[in-house]
Design a protein around this motif. Sequence first.
Motif, short mmCIF file in Angstrom:
data_model
loop_
_atom_site.label_atom_id
_atom_site.label_comp_id
_atom_site.label_asym_id
_atom_site.label_seq_id
_atom_site.Cartn_x
_atom_site.Cartn_y
_atom_site.Cartn_z
N LEU A 47 0.86 -1.18 0.00
CA LEU A 47 0.00 0.00 0.00
C LEU A 47 0.90 1.23 0.00
N LEU A 48 0.81 2.04 -1.06
CA LEU A 48 1.58 3.27 -1.16
C LEU A 48 0.65 4.45 -0.96
N VAL A 106 -5.59 3.55 5.93
CA VAL A 106 -4.69 2.43 6.21
C VAL A 106 -5.44 1.34 6.96
N THR A 107 -6.30 1.73 7.88
CA THR A 107 -7.13 0.75 8.60
C THR A 107 -7.98 -0.05 7.64
N ALA A 108 -8.57 0.64 6.66
CA ALA A 108 -9.38 -0.05 5.66
C ALA A 108 -8.56 -1.09 4.91
N GLY A 142 4.60 6.07 9.11
CA GLY A 142 4.87 5.14 10.20
C GLY A 142 3.95 5.37 11.38
N GLU A 143 3.71 6.62 11.72
CA GLU A 143 2.82 6.93 12.84
C GLU A 143 1.37 6.56 12.52
N ALA A 144 0.89 6.94 11.33
CA ALA A 144 -0.49 6.63 10.96
C ALA A 144 -0.71 5.12 10.89
N THR A 145 0.26 4.39 10.37
CA THR A 145 0.13 2.94 10.26
C THR A 145 0.16 2.29 11.64
#
Length: 244
Positions: A47-48, A106-108, A142-145
């Motif tokens: 996922l980019l 990213v959650t999706a 990195g933080e969002a993931t």
Amino acid sequence: MSFPASAPALSDVVRALAVFAHPDDVDFGCAGTIATWVDEGVDVSYLLVTRGDSGECDDTPRAEVGRPREEEQRAAAAAVGVRQVEFLDGYPDGALTPTLDLRRDVTAAIRRFRPDRVLTSSPLRRWEQLVGPGHPDHLAVGEATTCAVYPDARNRFTHPGLLAAGLEPWVVREVWYAGGPAPDHVVDVTDRYARKVAAMAAHRSQTGRMDVAAWVRDQLTATADAAGLPAGRMAEAFTVLRTG
């Protein structure tokens, strides 16, 4: 600030999802390891968050930069055996922050792919390598993931629209961080050297002026030497954390 010591890597991983900011991020730091996972039978997806439209791309008009960089990433993924590559829309290269919208997207993806393992860039800055790992987009993704892994992906009350769309909660069991402080989980990728070179060479707009083979050999050899591997080996290094 640093990560704790890495946990032993899980041995029963079926699916892995790599989440990074730009085309080529995953290949500079992780292509040899991903080739190893593929050889072990792990189903790996990418996922980019952006198409790298703020990056250099020869004489390509700025508005068209994203298209060739997407094509390059798909070719690089194929070089290490990854077939599934997705890109998010609406996130500007060079201006990423760990917003709730990015966490939701990213959650999706995590709930769709249902990975045992997530690989992403470090949310912690590495001061001795300000260029590269310290790019603000890398830190933001990195933080969002990390937030998407916990608590978002496993909590049915977070981002309720996802549940309404049929995306049930999912627990990621393990996170691998690339580019963070003092990485201590070393993967010997000597036998995947050629595929790492091929993946990086596929990013022609970014690596066309490099001696890719020499750069990869030097970087991987330095990592292996620092980890105490036998002479002549090549390696990539990460921090591995369990989610509890």
